[in-house]
Design an enzyme around this catalytic site. Sequence first.
Site, short mmCIF file in Angstrom:
data_model
loop_
_atom_site.label_atom_id
_atom_site.label_comp_id
_atom_site.label_asym_id
_atom_site.label_seq_id
_atom_site.Cartn_x
_atom_site.Cartn_y
_atom_site.Cartn_z
N PRO A 2 6.68 35.44 -10.13
CA PRO A 2 7.04 35.20 -11.58
C PRO A 2 6.33 35.71 -12.60
CG PRO A 2 6.31 33.22 -10.25
CD PRO A 2 6.25 34.72 -9.43
N GLU A 3 6.78 36.82 -13.22
CA GLU A 3 6.37 37.47 -14.52
C GLU A 3 7.29 36.61 -15.42
OE1 GLU A 3 5.80 41.63 -14.19
OE2 GLU A 3 5.12 41.17 -12.19
N LYS A 58 3.94 33.49 -19.21
CA LYS A 58 4.50 33.09 -17.68
C LYS A 58 4.39 31.56 -17.44
CE LYS A 58 2.21 37.47 -16.14
NZ LYS A 58 1.10 38.04 -15.34
#
Length: 274
Positions: A2-3, A58
């Site tokens: 997860p960026e 994020k």
Amino acid sequence: MPELPEVETYRRFIDEVAVGQTITGLDVFDKHVLAVPEDELRAALLGRTIAGTGRLGKNCFLELDNGRLLVLHFGMTGDIGAYRDAPDAPRFTRVAWQLADSGLNLAFIDPRKFGRIRLADSVEAYQKAKKLGPDALQITPAELHQKLSRRKVLVKPLLLDQGLTAGLGNWIVDEVLFQASIHPERLGNSLSEQETTALHAAIQQVLTTAIQHEANYRHFPKEFLIHAREWDDSATPGSDAHTFCPRHAAVKIAKSYVGGRATYTCPVCQPAPA
DNA sequence: CGTAATGTTCACCT
DNA sequence: GAGGTGAACATTAC
């Protein structure tokens, strides 16, 4: 994963699955990922309707009908999913929300449990509390230049600093620096205005491209450095063509550590600082 | 069996 | 205060 592009993709998923739905149940399978007491979370969520979604860097927000926010941060391995019946819950589902109208459960999936679930009163309050800078898709070239030029720190750790701009992670910083032909060990205050402008353009280009491909890195354009990362070895066993620079067929991509993080560069495109 | 990993935070050192 | 380094967190996958 997860960026920023993954989180944006998750947000869009939540937008489709959950907005307009009322939360009628909360299942906590592992409270390690809760940054708020379970009782408090339950009291804040049950009976509330999800009015919309948002994102800053994020962090993903579910906006409740009373104005409060459910904040999801996915850590290193977080993901989002949905399932109807309990036996179909994805592996590593840590928390799930029952959505009344569709009968679906929204799942917070996180094998490594570095993700966190919290509550916030507003985006502004959360941003301030977590000291988050402007979203990487919102920061202006002038703002970026100003922030970088004030700091005598390696540019890679600077770009990873969520207080400077929020949303860039390890892979994307490497990609962005490659696209802008800037070595990760250049100092922030050594970058010319022209270089910062190129950097800003690269951030925009890489992020929007990634989002278009729903953060599926294997579908990125072949001129992207990301294909040189080791994980692609397993995707294309036996082939090492991807370990070369997309712009220099004969030049091998170098792996090093900058600021303690694995870093990939093209020694020709990104000359090391003197 | 050993190693590395997409993020964040904190302790400790100069 | 500024900057650098390394570890810790928890766990999987190769």
